[in-house]
Write a protein that holds these residues in place. Sequence first.
Motif, PDB file in Angstrom:
ATOM      1  N   LEU A 156       0.820  -1.204   0.000  1.00 29.80           N
ATOM      2  CA  LEU A 156       0.000   0.000   0.000  1.00 29.80           C
ATOM      3  C   LEU A 156       0.856   1.258   0.000  1.00 29.80           C
ATOM      4  O   LEU A 156       0.621   2.182  -0.788  1.00 29.80           O
ATOM      5  CB  LEU A 156      -0.918  -0.003   1.223  1.00 29.80           C
ATOM      6  N   GLU A 157       1.864   1.290   0.863  1.00 30.25           N
ATOM      7  CA  GLU A 157       2.708   2.487   0.958  1.00 30.25           C
ATOM      8  C   GLU A 157       3.483   2.727  -0.330  1.00 30.25           C
ATOM      9  O   GLU A 157       3.637   3.873  -0.771  1.00 30.25           O
ATOM     10  CB  GLU A 157       3.666   2.348   2.155  1.00 30.25           C
ATOM     11  N   LYS A 160       1.065   4.048  -3.054  1.00 26.35           N
ATOM     12  CA  LYS A 160       0.768   5.471  -2.823  1.00 26.35           C
ATOM     13  C   LYS A 160       1.957   6.345  -3.205  1.00 26.35           C
ATOM     14  O   LYS A 160       1.788   7.406  -3.822  1.00 26.35           O
ATOM     15  CB  LYS A 160       0.383   5.683  -1.356  1.00 26.35           C
ATOM     16  N   ALA A 163       2.275   6.444  -7.036  1.00 32.26           N
ATOM     17  CA  ALA A 163       1.200   7.246  -7.624  1.00 32.26           C
ATOM     18  C   ALA A 163       1.493   8.730  -7.492  1.00 32.26           C
ATOM     19  O   ALA A 163       1.246   9.514  -8.417  1.00 32.26           O
ATOM     20  CB  ALA A 163      -0.129   6.898  -6.962  1.00 32.26           C
ATOM     21  N   GLU A 164       2.041   9.120  -6.357  1.00 29.97           N
ATOM     22  CA  GLU A 164       2.399  10.523  -6.141  1.00 29.97           C
ATOM     23  C   GLU A 164       3.626  10.898  -6.972  1.00 29.97           C
ATOM     24  O   GLU A 164       3.678  11.984  -7.571  1.00 29.97           O
ATOM     25  CB  GLU A 164       2.695  10.757  -4.662  1.00 29.97           C
ATOM     26  N   ALA A 187      -3.629   2.403  -6.165  1.00 32.48           N
ATOM     27  CA  ALA A 187      -3.686   3.798  -5.718  1.00 32.48           C
ATOM     28  C   ALA A 187      -4.036   4.630  -6.945  1.00 32.48           C
ATOM     29  O   ALA A 187      -3.283   4.632  -7.932  1.00 32.48           O
ATOM     30  CB  ALA A 187      -2.349   4.236  -5.134  1.00 32.48           C
ATOM     31  N   GLY A 190      -6.177   9.546  -5.555  1.00 30.94           N
ATOM     32  CA  GLY A 190      -6.362   9.764  -4.129  1.00 30.94           C
ATOM     33  C   GLY A 190      -7.160   8.689  -3.412  1.00 30.94           C
ATOM     34  O   GLY A 190      -7.371   8.778  -2.196  1.00 30.94           O
ATOM     35  N   GLU A 191      -7.592   7.661  -4.132  1.00 31.10           N
ATOM     36  CA  GLU A 191      -8.365   6.575  -3.543  1.00 31.10           C
ATOM     37  C   GLU A 191      -7.554   5.288  -3.552  1.00 31.10           C
ATOM     38  O   GLU A 191      -6.632   5.121  -4.356  1.00 31.10           O
ATOM     39  CB  GLU A 191      -9.673   6.360  -4.317  1.00 31.10           C
ATOM     40  N   ILE A 192      -7.922   4.368  -2.651  1.00 31.56           N
ATOM     41  CA  ILE A 192      -7.261   3.070  -2.549  1.00 31.56           C
ATOM     42  C   ILE A 192      -8.286   1.969  -2.814  1.00 31.56           C
ATOM     43  O   ILE A 192      -9.389   1.983  -2.252  1.00 31.56           O
ATOM     44  CB  ILE A 192      -6.629   2.870  -1.157  1.00 31.56           C
TER      45      ILE A 192
END
Length: 261
Positions: A156-157, A160, A163-164, A187, A190-192
């Motif tokens: 997950l990290e 994110k 994606a950024e 990601a 802004g949604e998961i």
Amino acid sequence: MKTALTIAGSDSSGGAGIQADLKTFLANDVYGMSAITAITAQNTRGVQQAFILDADLLEAQIRSVFDDIRPDAVKIGMAGNSDSIKVMTRLLKEYQAENIVIDPVMVATSGAKLFNNEDADIYYHELFPLATVITPNISEAEQIQNTQINTSEDMLEVAKAMAERFKTGVLVKGGHLKDEAAIDVLAYEGEIYWYESQRIDNPNTHGTGCTLSSAIAANLAKGFDLPTSIDKAKQYLTGAIAAQLDLGRGSGPLDHGYHLR
């Protein structure tokens, strides 16, 4: 009929690369086209030889497609080298291509890295930001972000962070995580989104990454949003693995046409 273009390497055994992509497009009711970046001699046991095609020939292939049958989606697999990446980037911008899915093939079956540092820098910073979604597996995501992934929380990290970093959707595939369900995480804007699928006992998984990314592209071409396209693609991939096709003496290919029987 909706259309899709695969820009990738050729797999002589038919299990991965453009061959898997075109089978997947057809199975998902999309007309498939191809631009070949490299020719490989490979089978279920590995890659025996590979040759990257000239960037001018790659450009001619891509132009031939866009100038006649414009693709509704583009899947990019084995990119070739920095010259190939520059051509892809320039043409995708010129033709304002939409629904771009990048399966970041970073390491050859032998374990050798496909890119040097210069190639990787161009790949990351010029091509990735054009994507609708990038679909790395665990090892690819680790290499891109220079980190280790041991748990679903790590996935997950990293998703994110990528994606950024690249300003695009990122689907980190967790099929190789030990002692966990077969889960992926997206990601996106802004949604998961979490995807859990049945872990199937089948050693024949050659071309799974190519197949999933192509199925995502096919569903994007048909007008589905990204989270839905991934869900439908994963259902198709699960069926192709569960069909238990057994060909070759190594990690064999999937049954891309399982639903025809």
